[in-house]
Write an enzyme that holds these catalytic residues in place. Sequence first.
Site, PDB file in Angstrom:
ATOM      1  NE  ARG A 113      -4.144  -1.845   1.827  1.00 37.15           N
ATOM      2  CZ  ARG A 113      -3.842  -2.763   2.873  1.00 37.15           C
ATOM      3  NH1 ARG A 113      -2.977  -2.787   3.556  1.00 37.15           N
ATOM      4  NH2 ARG A 113      -4.840  -3.870   2.675  1.00 37.15           N
ATOM      5  CE  LYS A 135      -2.887  12.519 -15.401  1.00 39.10           C
ATOM      6  NZ  LYS A 135      -3.408  12.954 -16.748  1.00 39.10           N
ATOM      7  CD  GLU A 177       4.009  15.838 -23.287  1.00 39.01           C
ATOM      8  OE1 GLU A 177       3.468  16.844 -22.965  1.00 39.01           O
ATOM      9  OE2 GLU A 177       3.522  14.728 -23.452  1.00 39.01           O
ATOM     10  CE  LYS A 214       2.868  16.956 -15.216  1.00 43.83           C
ATOM     11  NZ  LYS A 214       3.177  15.662 -15.898  1.00 43.83           N
ATOM     12  CD  GLU A 224      -6.198  14.650 -16.308  1.00 44.56           C
ATOM     13  OE1 GLU A 224      -5.121  14.470 -16.025  1.00 44.56           O
ATOM     14  OE2 GLU A 224      -6.789  14.489 -17.028  1.00 44.56           O
ATOM     15  NE  ARG A 228      -2.480  16.310 -13.437  1.00 43.18           N
ATOM     16  CZ  ARG A 228      -1.604  15.439 -12.754  1.00 43.18           C
ATOM     17  NH1 ARG A 228      -1.818  15.400 -11.546  1.00 43.18           N
ATOM     18  NH2 ARG A 228      -0.450  14.801 -13.398  1.00 43.18           N
ATOM     19  CG  ASN A 232      -4.824  15.713 -21.041  1.00 43.83           C
ATOM     20  OD1 ASN A 232      -3.809  15.109 -20.502  1.00 43.83           O
ATOM     21  ND2 ASN A 232      -5.914  15.557 -19.956  1.00 43.83           N
ATOM     22  CG  HIS A 235      -1.780  14.583 -24.626  1.00 41.98           C
ATOM     23  ND1 HIS A 235      -1.219  15.882 -24.701  1.00 41.98           N
ATOM     24  CD2 HIS A 235      -0.895  13.868 -24.023  1.00 41.98           C
ATOM     25  CE1 HIS A 235      -0.063  15.816 -24.054  1.00 41.98           C
ATOM     26  NE2 HIS A 235       0.297  14.616 -23.745  1.00 41.98           N
ATOM     27  CG  HIS A 239      -3.244   9.770 -25.536  1.00 41.11           C
ATOM     28  ND1 HIS A 239      -3.661  10.133 -24.701  1.00 41.11           N
ATOM     29  CD2 HIS A 239      -2.027   9.615 -25.216  1.00 41.11           C
ATOM     30  CE1 HIS A 239      -3.111  10.462 -23.483  1.00 41.11           C
ATOM     31  NE2 HIS A 239      -1.903   9.927 -24.080  1.00 41.11           N
ATOM     32  CG  HIS A 252       3.567  10.799 -25.283  1.00 43.09           C
ATOM     33  ND1 HIS A 252       2.386  10.481 -25.269  1.00 43.09           N
ATOM     34  CD2 HIS A 252       3.665  11.714 -24.473  1.00 43.09           C
ATOM     35  CE1 HIS A 252       1.719  11.316 -24.229  1.00 43.09           C
ATOM     36  NE2 HIS A 252       2.508  12.165 -23.955  1.00 43.09           N
TER      37      HIS A 252
HETATM   38  N1  NAD Z   1       3.047  10.084 -15.988  1.00 43.53           N
HETATM   39  C1  NAD Z   1       3.104  11.060 -16.658  1.00 43.53           C
HETATM   40  O1  NAD Z   1       2.436  12.037 -16.583  1.00 43.53           O
HETATM   41  C2  NAD Z   1       3.512  10.697 -18.105  1.00 43.53           C
HETATM   42  C3  NAD Z   1       3.205  11.944 -19.141  1.00 43.53           C
HETATM   43  C4  NAD Z   1       3.927  11.906 -20.349  1.00 43.53           C
HETATM   44  C5  NAD Z   1       4.301  10.486 -20.898  1.00 43.53           C
HETATM   45  N2  NAD Z   1       4.339   9.580 -19.947  1.00 43.53           N
HETATM   46  C6  NAD Z   1       4.763   8.165 -20.379  1.00 43.53           C
HETATM   47  O2  NAD Z   1       6.056   8.263 -20.511  1.00 43.53           O
HETATM   48  C7  NAD Z   1       6.466   7.311 -21.497  1.00 43.53           C
HETATM   49  C8  NAD Z   1       7.525   7.753 -22.338  1.00 43.53           C
HETATM   50  O3  NAD Z   1       8.707   7.993 -21.915  1.00 43.53           O
HETATM   51  P1  NAD Z   1      10.112   8.298 -22.578  1.00 43.53           P
HETATM   52  O4  NAD Z   1       9.901   9.217 -23.721  1.00 43.53           O
HETATM   53  O5  NAD Z   1      10.807   8.823 -21.580  1.00 43.53           O
HETATM   54  O6  NAD Z   1      10.351   7.098 -23.241  1.00 43.53           O
HETATM   55  P2  NAD Z   1      11.278   5.780 -22.526  1.00 43.53           P
HETATM   56  O7  NAD Z   1      11.167   5.794 -20.878  1.00 43.53           O
HETATM   57  O8  NAD Z   1      10.820   4.563 -23.356  1.00 43.53           O
HETATM   58  O9  NAD Z   1      12.920   6.249 -22.976  1.00 43.53           O
HETATM   59  C9  NAD Z   1      13.080   6.323 -24.319  1.00 43.53           C
HETATM   60  C10 NAD Z   1      14.285   5.429 -24.703  1.00 43.53           C
HETATM   61  O10 NAD Z   1      15.353   6.127 -24.260  1.00 43.53           O
HETATM   62  C11 NAD Z   1      16.314   5.196 -23.379  1.00 43.53           C
HETATM   63  N3  NAD Z   1      16.924   6.256 -22.572  1.00 43.53           N
HETATM   64  C12 NAD Z   1      16.494   6.632 -21.397  1.00 43.53           C
HETATM   65  N4  NAD Z   1      17.350   7.389 -20.742  1.00 43.53           N
HETATM   66  C13 NAD Z   1      18.586   7.259 -21.659  1.00 43.53           C
HETATM   67  C14 NAD Z   1      19.709   8.089 -21.662  1.00 43.53           C
HETATM   68  N5  NAD Z   1      19.896   8.905 -20.708  1.00 43.53           N
HETATM   69  N6  NAD Z   1      20.413   8.057 -22.302  1.00 43.53           N
HETATM   70  C15 NAD Z   1      20.232   7.034 -23.594  1.00 43.53           C
HETATM   71  N7  NAD Z   1      19.019   6.338 -23.594  1.00 43.53           N
HETATM   72  C16 NAD Z   1      17.974   6.724 -22.682  1.00 43.53           C
HETATM   73  C17 NAD Z   1      15.155   4.226 -22.758  1.00 43.53           C
HETATM   74  O11 NAD Z   1      16.057   2.882 -22.650  1.00 43.53           O
HETATM   75  C18 NAD Z   1      14.257   4.017 -23.923  1.00 43.53           C
HETATM   76  O12 NAD Z   1      14.753   3.084 -24.783  1.00 43.53           O
HETATM   77  C19 NAD Z   1       5.333   6.770 -22.158  1.00 43.53           C
HETATM   78  O13 NAD Z   1       4.826   5.438 -21.520  1.00 43.53           O
HETATM   79  C20 NAD Z   1       4.210   7.718 -21.503  1.00 43.53           C
HETATM   80  O14 NAD Z   1       2.904   7.151 -21.348  1.00 43.53           O
HETATM   81  C21 NAD Z   1       3.622   9.589 -18.588  1.00 43.53           C
HETATM   82 ZN    ZN Z   2       1.943  13.986 -22.790  1.00 43.13          ZN
END
Ligand code: NAD
Ligand code: ZN
Length: 334
Positions: A113, A135, A177, A214, A224, A228, A232, A235, A239, A252
């Site tokens: 938890r 999130k 973003e 943010k 949200e 908030r 989006n 998005h 999405h 993304h």
């Molecule tokens: N929680 C939220 O509010 C929120 C907001 C936007 C997106 N997201 C989520 O985030 C995810 C996408 O995140 P992302 O774009 O960071 O993708 P990711 O986490 O897949 O990272 C992208 C790639 O970069 C590599 N990588 C990471 N750090 C590195 C570094 N310093 N040097 C070299 N390679 C590196 C990773 O291994 C991966 O292959 C999605 O799942 C999306 O849904 C969440």
């Molecule tokens: Zn986003």
Amino acid sequence: MELDIQLTEHTSKIYIERDARLHLKDYVNLDCKVMVITDQGVPKQYHQEILDQCENGYLYVAKQGEGTKSFPVYEDILQKLLELNFSRKDLVLALGGGVIGDLSGFVAGTFKRGMRFASIPTTTLSQIDSSIGGKVAVNLGEVKNVVGTFYHPEVVVIDLNTVKTLTRRHYHNGLVEAVKAGLIADAKLFELFEKADNVDDHLEEIIVRALKVKKSVVEQDEKEENLRKILNFGHTIGHAIESIYHLEGYYHGECVGMGMMKILENPKIKERLGRVLLKLEVPLEAEYDTDEVIDFIKKDKKANGDYVTIVQVDKIGEAKLLPVEIESLRGKTL
Ligand SMILES: NC(=O)c1ccc[n+]([C@@H]2O[C@H](COP(=O)([O-])OP(=O)(O)OC[C@H]3O[C@@H](n4cnc5c(N)ncnc54)[C@H](O)[C@@H]3O)[C@@H](O)[C@H]2O)c1
Ligand SMILES: [Zn+2]
């Protein structure tokens, strides 16, 4: 540089410092068991640098990619925590991009938890956006983020030097973003993208300004319920494009860029955004079947019957929320 996110029951601290990953103890209490969760794409050098600072540290290295944000991986980590007898006072430390952040936060928020959670985001997307706001989620098959909760990290350590090893495509993807944050709430941030000869030279200012947008929005509407939703922007269609390509064709941020281009009504703003996106070398549009986009929006968890709330920007730096009939988006997605 330090920022606090003040929430009803919790404050998250954010530190933005070059090479901060090398002196973690200045920011996070590591006097406990620490499960460092990362993936194979994050340079091994960072894995080791972090692990070396934990006296009682364990490393979980997942495969890279969206597929890791899944139930099997989630369960596998929980199993490890249980076997290693982790307690609620022990720490889950996310080291990676948004995939690792979302997954690790969901692990931390649900194991017994809720246990301690901190994160070191290493992509531009996670530093600008996903590491704050609470999130956390995993995907259910190809349906993104459908199982999750709100769980805020106690500390987020943003080391701007870690993004130097990212591919240019991932680097630019995350910056979209920040462009979005500028359009909805910080005209100067958007103009910075327009004016900069080399965006890289302004990375710190871009990240700090986007995080401030943010922070302000999340503090006013943690769960949200209303405001908030402006985060989006781009998005709804974004999405849908992401899903139609089975989370593989486009990243993304790229989809958010294309989504903003589709939804924007003001031609001048649209033209200015197009120029910024070209500068960031991200695509302005993708090929898809309009019916599929509309079907996806109807199924989206944010839709409410035949209506969905979209975000519109008529003046740079100001966003409006508008309920629209989903079918009326058909014209926009053509
Ligand atoms: N929680 C939220 O509010 C929120 C907001 C936007 C997106 N997201 C989520 O985030 C995810 C996408 O995140 P992302 O774009 O960071 O993708 P990711 O986490 O897949 O990272 C992208 C790639 O970069 C590599 N990588 C990471 N750090 C590195 C570094 N310093 N040097 C070299 N390679 C590196 C990773 O291994 C991966 O292959 C999605 O799942 C999306 O849904 C969440
Ligand atoms: Zn986003």
